[in-house]
Design an enzyme around this catalytic site. Structure first.
Site, PDB file in Angstrom:
ATOM      1  N   ASP A   1       3.543   5.764   5.281  1.00 29.19           N
ATOM      2  CA  ASP A   1       2.408   4.882   5.044  1.00 29.19           C
ATOM      3  C   ASP A   1       2.550   3.651   5.930  1.00 29.19           C
ATOM      4  OD1 ASP A   1      -0.009   4.212   3.763  1.00 29.19           O
ATOM      5  OD2 ASP A   1       1.041   2.892   2.382  1.00 29.19           O
TER       6      ASP A   1
ATOM      7  N   HIS B   1      -5.829  -7.181   6.186  1.00 29.55           N
ATOM      8  CA  HIS B   1      -5.064  -6.961   4.955  1.00 29.55           C
ATOM      9  C   HIS B   1      -3.708  -7.664   5.027  1.00 29.55           C
ATOM     10  CE1 HIS B   1      -3.290  -5.021   1.481  1.00 29.55           C
ATOM     11  NE2 HIS B   1      -2.324  -4.525   2.248  1.00 29.55           N
TER      12      HIS B   1
ATOM     13  N   GLU C   1      -5.194   1.074  -3.087  1.00 29.89           N
ATOM     14  CA  GLU C   1      -5.198   0.801  -1.663  1.00 29.89           C
ATOM     15  C   GLU C   1      -6.074   1.869  -1.018  1.00 29.89           C
ATOM     16  OE1 GLU C   1      -1.467   0.176   0.250  1.00 29.89           O
ATOM     17  OE2 GLU C   1      -1.092  -1.674  -0.861  1.00 29.89           O
TER      18      GLU C   1
ATOM     19  N   GLU D   1      -7.374   3.853   1.870  1.00 32.58           N
ATOM     20  CA  GLU D   1      -6.756   4.153   3.160  1.00 32.58           C
ATOM     21  C   GLU D   1      -7.368   5.411   3.777  1.00 32.58           C
ATOM     22  OE1 GLU D   1      -2.509   4.089   3.155  1.00 32.58           O
ATOM     23  OE2 GLU D   1      -2.379   2.519   1.620  1.00 32.58           O
TER      24      GLU D   1
ATOM     25  N   ASP E   1      -3.651   4.942  -2.121  1.00 34.92           N
ATOM     26  CA  ASP E   1      -2.212   4.749  -2.316  1.00 34.92           C
ATOM     27  C   ASP E   1      -2.017   3.756  -3.458  1.00 34.92           C
ATOM     28  OD1 ASP E   1       0.511   5.065  -1.786  1.00 34.92           O
ATOM     29  OD2 ASP E   1       0.545   3.319  -0.482  1.00 34.92           O
TER      30      ASP E   1
ATOM     31  N   ARG F   1       1.869  -3.595  -8.344  1.00 37.33           N
ATOM     32  CA  ARG F   1       2.231  -4.804  -7.616  1.00 37.33           C
ATOM     33  C   ARG F   1       3.383  -5.565  -8.267  1.00 37.33           C
ATOM     34  NH1 ARG F   1       0.047  -3.791  -2.742  1.00 37.33           N
ATOM     35  NH2 ARG F   1      -2.232  -3.498  -2.841  1.00 37.33           N
TER      36      ARG F   1
ATOM     37  N   GLN G   1       6.528  -3.617  -7.419  1.00 35.08           N
ATOM     38  CA  GLN G   1       6.750  -3.787  -5.985  1.00 35.08           C
ATOM     39  C   GLN G   1       7.287  -5.191  -5.666  1.00 35.08           C
ATOM     40  OE1 GLN G   1       3.174  -3.277  -3.679  1.00 35.08           O
ATOM     41  NE2 GLN G   1       4.177  -3.607  -1.712  1.00 35.08           N
TER      42      GLN G   1
ATOM     43  N   LYS H   1       5.273   2.280  -5.380  1.00 35.96           N
ATOM     44  CA  LYS H   1       4.346   3.111  -4.614  1.00 35.96           C
ATOM     45  C   LYS H   1       4.476   4.607  -4.910  1.00 35.96           C
ATOM     46  CE  LYS H   1       2.609   0.036  -1.591  1.00 35.96           C
ATOM     47  NZ  LYS H   1       1.183  -0.143  -1.262  1.00 35.96           N
TER      48      LYS H   1
ATOM     49  N   THR I   1       0.020   9.141  -5.013  1.00 37.38           N
ATOM     50  CA  THR I   1      -0.873   8.832  -3.898  1.00 37.38           C
ATOM     51  C   THR I   1      -1.928   9.928  -3.855  1.00 37.38           C
ATOM     52  OG1 THR I   1       0.887   7.756  -2.626  1.00 37.38           O
ATOM     53  CG2 THR I   1      -1.059   8.501  -1.408  1.00 37.38           C
TER      54      THR I   1
ATOM     55  N   GLU J   1      -6.361  -8.183  -3.087  1.00 38.01           N
ATOM     56  CA  GLU J   1      -7.151  -9.055  -2.217  1.00 38.01           C
ATOM     57  C   GLU J   1      -8.467  -9.462  -2.874  1.00 38.01           C
ATOM     58  OE1 GLU J   1      -6.958  -7.605   2.148  1.00 38.01           O
ATOM     59  OE2 GLU J   1      -6.501  -5.885   0.875  1.00 38.01           O
TER      60      GLU J   1
END
Length: 398
Positions: free
Chosen positions: A112, A119, A186, A188, A220, A224, A227, A240, A244, A345
Site C-alpha cells: 500500500d 492526503h 481510505e 484508494e 483500506d 486510527r 495505528q 491496517k 482491505t 481528513e
C-alpha cells in the site's frame, strides 16, 4: 469501437468500451471468470472454449501475459459486436443480479502506497503542526508499506471492528486495549500484477503495461487509534491488517487509454528510474458514500506518484513480482475540503464532525455503517466507464 448487440442500459458502468474481468458463480454452477457487459456477465470459458477461465481466479489468465490479454479482449469484442455470433454467445450471458460475485484474483503480495500529496499534507498538518507537512523524502520516492495479503477481501464482505492497544491516557499509564473507536476508511485505487519478474531484476518504469493487468477499487479500512500507538518506528501494522476491501471487477489497462494524463508537475529532478517516457497519471473520479450519502468526490488525476512509478520503486531493489501481486495507491485526496478520501481528513481528526443529509453526524465509523466507493473514467469514443462499487458494512467487535 463497434456497437454491441447486447442491450446496455443508459449510464451503465460496463459499456463495450470497458469489458472488465471478474469471477462469478451462476446458480447451480462453479466459480468462473467472466467479462461484464451492461447488466450481464459473459462466461468466457464457454464462449472461448478455454478452460483457463473455468476456475474461480484470474491468475491463470493473467500469467499468460500481455499479448494474450490483447488477443482475448479482441475476441470478446468480436463476439459482442458481430450479430453472426449472437446465437452461440447469448446463452452464455448471465444477468449480474442472478450470479454471485467473488474475489477476482488470488492475492500474492500486497503493498500500500501513500501517493497523494494532498492526503499526506493533510495528515502532516494534523500530526506535525508548525512544521513541513511532508517528510523530507516524500517527493523523492513513493512511500509505501508491505501489507497483509491474507486479509484482502472482496467487496461486500462485512468488516468486524478490530480491537487492539491504544495510546496510554497519561504518563505512566498502561496502554489502553479494546475495540477501535476511530475506525476509518481510505478510498484508494488498486493495481493487479499479471506477469511476474525475476528476483534481482528491477522492472523499468516504462514496462508498467507489460506487468500490470488492470485496475480496481480499494477501501483500506484503518483503525486510527491502534495505528497511532503502533506506527512509530516501523509504520502501519495491526491498524491496517484486519481487512482491505477489493472491488469485484478489474478494468484492463487497455480500457483506460483515454484516461491517461500527465501527473502533477515535479518541483525537482527525479532519480532516472522514476522518469516516465509515457504518462501514467489516470483521470479517474471516485465517489465515497456513507450510508448512501455522498461525502466526497476524489480526483485521482491529482495523485503525485503514478502507478508506473509505484511499480518501478517497488522493484528497484530487485524485489520480484508474482502473478496476483497487488498494490494500492494510498488514500486519494484532492485540494478541496470535499475531496478528502478518509474520515480522518473529512472530520479533521474528529474536530470537525461530518453532518450527513439525514441529520446524523460522524467523526469516525459506527457499527452498522456502510461505505460504498465507486469510480468512473473516460473511455474510448467519448464513453464513460466504471469500476463497479466496493462496499463494506461495519460489524461490532468480536
Amino acid at each position: 469501437m463497434n456497437h454491441t448487440w447486447v442491450t446496455v442500459p443508459v449510464g451503465s458502468p460496463f459499456p463495450l468500451e470497458n469489458l472488465p474481468y471478474g469471477v462469478f458463480t451462476p446458480a447451480g454452477g462453479g466459480a468462473r471468470v467472466g467479462v461484464a457487459i451492461g447488466a450481464h456477465v459473459l462466461d468466457l470459458a464457454a464462449v472461448l472454449a478455454d478452460d483457463t477461465f473455468a476456475h474461480g481466479s484470474l491468475n491463470p489468465f493473467m500469467a499468460q501475459g500481455r499479448a494474450r490479454w490483447q488477443e482475448v479482449r479482441a475476441a470478446v469484442v468480436r463476439l459482442l459486436t458481430d450479430e453472426a455470433h449472437r446465437p452461440d454467445v447469448e446463452p452464455h450471458l448471465h444477468r449480474l443480479d442472478a450470479v454471485e460475485l467473488g474475489m477476482p484474483f488470488e492475492p500474492a503480495d500486497y503493498v500500500d502506497f501513500y501517493a497523494s500529496e494532498h492526503h499526506a499534507a493533510n495528515i502532516g498538518r494534523m500530526f506535525r503542526p508548525g512544521s513541513d507537512p511532508l517528510t523530507p523524502q516524500w517527493k523523492h520516492l513513493p512511500i509505501g508499506y508491505h501489507g497483509r495479503a491474507g486479509t484482502l477481501v472482496p467487496s461486500g464482505t462485512p468488516v468486524v471492528r478490530p480491537s487492539g492497544q491504544q495510546r496510554p491516557s497519561g504518563e505512566g499509564a498502561l496502554p489502553g486495549f479494546g475495540p477501535s473507536v476511530r475506525l476509518d476508511i481510505e478510498a484508494e485505487v488498486g493495481f493487479v500484477v499479471g506477469t511476474p519478474s525475476a528476483l534481482g531484476t528491477p522492472v523499468p518504469v516504462d514496462d508498467f503495461r507489460e506487468h500490470v493487468f488492470g485496475v480496481t477499487l480499494v477501501n483500506d479500512w484503518s483503525a486510527r487509534d491502534i495505528q497511532n500507538w503502533e506506527y512509530v518506528p516501523l509504520g502501519p501494522f495491526l491498524g491496517k491488517s484486519f481487512a482491505t476491501s477489493v472491488g469485484h471487477w478489474v478494468v484492463p489497462l487497455e480500457a483506460l487509454e483515454e484516461a491517461r494524463v500527465a501527473p502533477p508537475a515535479r518541483e525537482h529532478e527525479l532519480r532516472p528510474y522514476l522518469v516516465e517516457k509515457e504518462d501514467w497519471g489516470l483521470d479517474l473520479t471516485l465517489e465515497v458514500r456513507l450510508n448512501g450519502h455522498l461525502v466526497a468526490t476524489l480526483p485521482f488525476a491529482a495523485m503525485y506518484w503514478t502507478p508506473a512509478q509505484m511499480l518501478a520503486h517497488m522493484t528497484v531493489n530487485g524485489a520480484s513480482l508474482r502473478t496476483g501481486d497487488f498494490y494500492a495507491s494510498g488514500t486519494v485526496s484532492g485540494p478541496g475540503e470535499d475531496q478528502r478520501g478518509s474520515l480522518m481528513e473529512l472530520s479533521w481528526g474528529g474536530a470537525e464532525p461530518v453532518e450527513l443529509p439525514d441529520g446524523t453526524v460522524r467523526t469516525f465509523l459506527e457499527d452498522g455503517d456502510e461505505v460504498t466507493i465507486t469510480a468512473t473514467a473516460p473511455g474510448a469514443g467519448g464513453a464513460r466507464i466504471g469500476f463497479g462499487p466496493v462496499t463494506g458494512r461495519i460489524l461490532p467487535a468480536a
